[in-house]
Design a protein around this motif. Sequence first.
Motif, short mmCIF file in Angstrom:
data_model
loop_
_atom_site.label_atom_id
_atom_site.label_comp_id
_atom_site.label_asym_id
_atom_site.label_seq_id
_atom_site.Cartn_x
_atom_site.Cartn_y
_atom_site.Cartn_z
N LEU A 32 0.86 -1.19 0.00
CA LEU A 32 0.00 0.00 0.00
C LEU A 32 0.89 1.24 0.00
N ARG A 33 0.50 2.23 -0.82
CA ARG A 33 1.28 3.46 -0.94
C ARG A 33 0.61 4.56 -0.10
N ILE A 34 1.40 5.26 0.72
CA ILE A 34 0.87 6.36 1.54
C ILE A 34 0.88 7.61 0.66
N ILE A 35 -0.31 8.01 0.15
CA ILE A 35 -0.35 9.11 -0.82
C ILE A 35 -0.72 10.45 -0.17
N ALA A 36 -1.04 10.42 1.12
CA ALA A 36 -1.25 11.66 1.89
C ALA A 36 -1.10 11.29 3.36
N PRO A 71 -1.96 13.47 19.77
CA PRO A 71 -2.06 13.62 18.30
C PRO A 71 -2.30 12.28 17.60
N VAL A 72 -2.87 12.37 16.42
CA VAL A 72 -3.05 11.19 15.56
C VAL A 72 -2.40 11.50 14.21
N VAL A 73 -2.17 10.46 13.42
CA VAL A 73 -1.69 10.65 12.05
C VAL A 73 -2.78 10.14 11.12
N VAL A 74 -3.33 11.04 10.31
CA VAL A 74 -4.36 10.63 9.34
C VAL A 74 -3.67 10.43 8.00
N GLN A 75 -4.13 9.43 7.26
CA GLN A 75 -3.45 9.03 6.03
C GLN A 75 -4.45 8.57 4.97
N VAL A 76 -4.01 8.66 3.72
CA VAL A 76 -4.74 8.02 2.64
C VAL A 76 -3.80 6.98 2.02
N LEU A 77 -4.29 5.77 1.90
CA LEU A 77 -3.50 4.66 1.34
C LEU A 77 -4.10 4.26 0.01
N ALA A 82 -7.31 -1.88 -1.83
CA ALA A 82 -6.71 -1.25 -0.64
C ALA A 82 -7.59 -1.36 0.61
N ILE A 83 -8.90 -1.29 0.47
CA ILE A 83 -9.78 -1.28 1.64
C ILE A 83 -9.68 -2.61 2.40
N ALA A 84 -9.90 -3.71 1.67
CA ALA A 84 -9.83 -5.02 2.32
C ALA A 84 -8.40 -5.36 2.71
N LYS A 85 -7.46 -4.97 1.87
CA LYS A 85 -6.05 -5.29 2.17
C LYS A 85 -5.62 -4.62 3.47
#
Length: 140
Positions: A32-36, A71-77, A82-85
């Motif tokens: 999975l690629r962290i795109i944000a 704090p938390v880290v929010v991300q888009v993968l 990607a959802i099930a993975k």
Amino acid sequence: MAIQRTFSIIKPDATKRNLTGAINAKIEAAGLRIIAQKRIRMTREQAETFYGVHRERPFFGELVEFMISEPVVVQVLEGENAIAKYREVMGATDPDEAADGTIRKDFALSKGENSVHGSDAPETAAEEIAYFFAGLDLVG
Ligand code: DAT
Ligand code: MG
């Protein structure tokens, strides 16, 4: 299965113990690629809205207090399926039930303090991404 995007949160129990990098390593190892990605302090309103579906559950108050405690880290993968993975990489909600090698098995402290969030369906993924990121923030 096409390329999908999912929304992830590295939760307070994990940021507090400096596990952001270790969790990102598992995410990337799964393809999975962290795109944000951004580190934020969630407001009470954001936490209540984000977990609004659980408003009537007995653990809701505790869940909101936890999510705003550090704090938390929010991300888009992004990636194939990607959802099930990501749900697979995360492991079961309760770390005692999570499979070996999953994030929650290795890092979660309890069912509540369970290190990560991941979207559960395409509709919720789209909603959750839009709640925390502008389109231009996503660099695929
Ligand atoms: P998941 O995060 O695996 O999608 P969920 O959507 O059912 O799980 O619940 C959201 C979060 O709420 C979960 O990550 C931790 C908290 N939670 C769920 N069930 C709980 C319980 N029985 N006791 C305490 N916290 C709970
Ligand atoms: Mg959920």
